[in-house]
Write an enzyme that holds these catalytic residues in place. Structure first.
Site, PDB file in Angstrom:
ATOM      1  N   PRO A  70       2.920 133.111  64.509  1.00  0.00           N
ATOM      2  CA  PRO A  70       3.616 133.832  63.442  1.00  0.00           C
ATOM      3  C   PRO A  70       3.563 135.339  63.614  1.00  0.00           C
ATOM      4  O   PRO A  70       2.507 135.921  63.884  1.00  0.00           O
ATOM      5  CB  PRO A  70       2.865 133.388  62.187  1.00  0.00           C
ATOM      6  CG  PRO A  70       2.413 132.009  62.523  1.00  0.00           C
ATOM      7  CD  PRO A  70       2.041 132.068  63.984  1.00  0.00           C
ATOM      8  N   CYS A  71       4.734 135.955  63.466  1.00  0.00           N
ATOM      9  CA  CYS A  71       4.855 137.362  63.841  1.00  0.00           C
ATOM     10  C   CYS A  71       5.183 138.294  62.687  1.00  0.00           C
ATOM     11  O   CYS A  71       5.334 139.491  62.895  1.00  0.00           O
ATOM     12  CB  CYS A  71       5.957 137.512  64.900  1.00  0.00           C
ATOM     13  SG  CYS A  71       7.594 136.989  64.320  1.00  0.00           S
ATOM     14  N   GLN A  72       5.283 137.769  61.469  1.00  0.00           N
ATOM     15  CA  GLN A  72       5.713 138.635  60.374  1.00  0.00           C
ATOM     16  C   GLN A  72       4.808 139.846  60.197  1.00  0.00           C
ATOM     17  O   GLN A  72       5.255 140.932  59.850  1.00  0.00           O
ATOM     18  CB  GLN A  72       5.786 137.839  59.064  1.00  0.00           C
ATOM     19  CG  GLN A  72       6.948 136.871  59.000  1.00  0.00           C
ATOM     20  CD  GLN A  72       6.620 135.526  59.636  1.00  0.00           C
ATOM     21  OE1 GLN A  72       5.569 135.361  60.244  1.00  0.00           O
ATOM     22  NE2 GLN A  72       7.521 134.573  59.490  1.00  0.00           N
ATOM     23  N   PHE A  74       3.390 141.427  62.497  1.00  0.00           N
ATOM     24  CA  PHE A  74       3.553 142.345  63.619  1.00  0.00           C
ATOM     25  C   PHE A  74       4.905 143.047  63.625  1.00  0.00           C
ATOM     26  O   PHE A  74       5.090 144.043  64.294  1.00  0.00           O
ATOM     27  CB  PHE A  74       3.447 141.578  64.945  1.00  0.00           C
ATOM     28  CG  PHE A  74       2.123 140.912  65.172  1.00  0.00           C
ATOM     29  CD1 PHE A  74       0.936 141.565  64.920  1.00  0.00           C
ATOM     30  CD2 PHE A  74       2.077 139.614  65.650  1.00  0.00           C
ATOM     31  CE1 PHE A  74      -0.283 140.935  65.145  1.00  0.00           C
ATOM     32  CE2 PHE A  74       0.866 138.982  65.885  1.00  0.00           C
ATOM     33  CZ  PHE A  74      -0.313 139.650  65.624  1.00  0.00           C
ATOM     34  N   SER A  75       5.884 142.494  62.929  1.00  0.00           N
ATOM     35  CA  SER A  75       7.271 142.924  63.067  1.00  0.00           C
ATOM     36  C   SER A  75       7.486 144.394  62.752  1.00  0.00           C
ATOM     37  O   SER A  75       6.930 144.931  61.796  1.00  0.00           O
ATOM     38  CB  SER A  75       8.164 142.084  62.155  1.00  0.00           C
ATOM     39  OG  SER A  75       9.484 142.558  62.181  1.00  0.00           O
TER      40      SER A  75
END
Length: 312
Positions: A70-72, A74-75
């Protein structure tokens, strides 16, 4: 090669790896709609569950572990991102799988924002963690448009190779197949118009499922998902959601009159035209935006197939 897939989503990465001749034997995602999509199009080997509740020791061993953790947090679109964001620690579950299962290789995908998080300290820590688990690790920043995907989509790939396979990386990261201006004898980037211009009118779902989309009005403004789309260039990045609140954030069509449909967004992400997305409209857009483009995933899969003959 046999593959374990974590944070699988709708299966863009897995489908490309399978198209290249590999065998995904176990997959997981927490999202019910994504799991339903995966089962409808790929296979029922996916398990719907929070990865934190899965006993990794009971997951089958495989040659490769893959996943877009999950990258939210990091975005780059998340202006409040920071190292302590609780969503960022989920990469540790990917790490635990690597450490426990000791696959020959691993592939982890994330957004480019991870490179600047903590002034680069987050990427360094993740790389050090993987190295400590027994791997040689490379970090690659790519633009999917350089690989024949009709989309400007920058992502970061972590490639890991178990240290007992050699002191140098034998995984040859795919070379670009396209270029912005046709330099180096490569074809130019594929445009969004080339990709979707032959799709039927919105509402015609006879041969193209999910051929409908957001009625959210497009007004040209200079910020994400409100910029004019150039028909002769790759699409802007297909997004998972808007404003961090889970709403639809569909990219404008180049006709300037509406947003891309679910099917058009999926074609830009190089999903097959008969690939069916399950769930409500917002869930479909989210699944597509979170996916790895299938075409790029297949290039990674072809390299795994090459290595299968070397390390088997």
């Amino acid at each position: 090669m046999t593959i374990i897939s974590l944070f699988s989503g709708a299966g863009g990465l897995d489908l490309g790896l399978i198209q290249a001749g590999n065998d995904v034997i176990w997959a997981n995602d927490i999202d019910a709609d994504a799991v339903a999509t995966y089962k409808a199009n790929i296979n029922d080997h996916i398990i719907q569950a929070d990865i934190q509740n899965i006993d990794i020791t009971k997951v089958p061993s495989a040659d490769v572990v893959v996943g877009g953790f999950p990258c939210q947090g990091f975005s780059m679109a998340n202006m409040k991102r920071n190292i302590d964001d609780e969503r960022n620690v989920l990469y540790k579950f990917f790490y635990n799988a690597i450490k426990e299962k000791q696959p020959k290789f691993f592939i982890a995908e994330n957004v480019k924002g991870i490179l600047s998080l903590g002034k680069g300290s987050v990427v360094k820590q993740i790389k050090a963690d993987f190295e400590g688990a027994g791997y040689i690790v490379e970090v690659h920043k790519v633009n999917m448009a350089d690989y024949g995907v009709p989309q400007h989509r920058e992502r970061v790939l972590f490639i890991g190779q178990r240290k007992d396979l050699g002191t140098k990386m034998i995984f040859d990261f795919p070379n670009p197949t396209n270029s912005k201006d046709g330099k180096g004898g490569l074809p130019r980037w594929k445009s969004i118009k080339e990709a979707i211009d032959d799709l039927p009118p919105i509402g015609n779902t006879d041969n193209d499922p999910n051929n409908y989309g957001s009625a959210y009005r497009f007004v040209a403004r200079n910020f994400t998902a409100h910029r004019v789309t150039d028909p002769d260039k790759p699409s802007p990045t297909i997004l998972a959601r808007g404003n961090g609140k889970g709403g639809v954030c569909a990219i404008p069509h180049y006709n300037g009159e509406r947003r891309l449909s679910i099917r058009e967004s999926a074609v830009v992400q190089t999903f097959p035209r008969n690939f069916v997305f399950m769930g409500k409209m917002g869930a479909c857009y989210r699944q597509i935006g979170n996916a790895v483009p299938v075409h790029f995933a297949k290039l990674l899969g072809l390299e795994l197939k090459r290595l299968e003959r070397i390390v088997s």
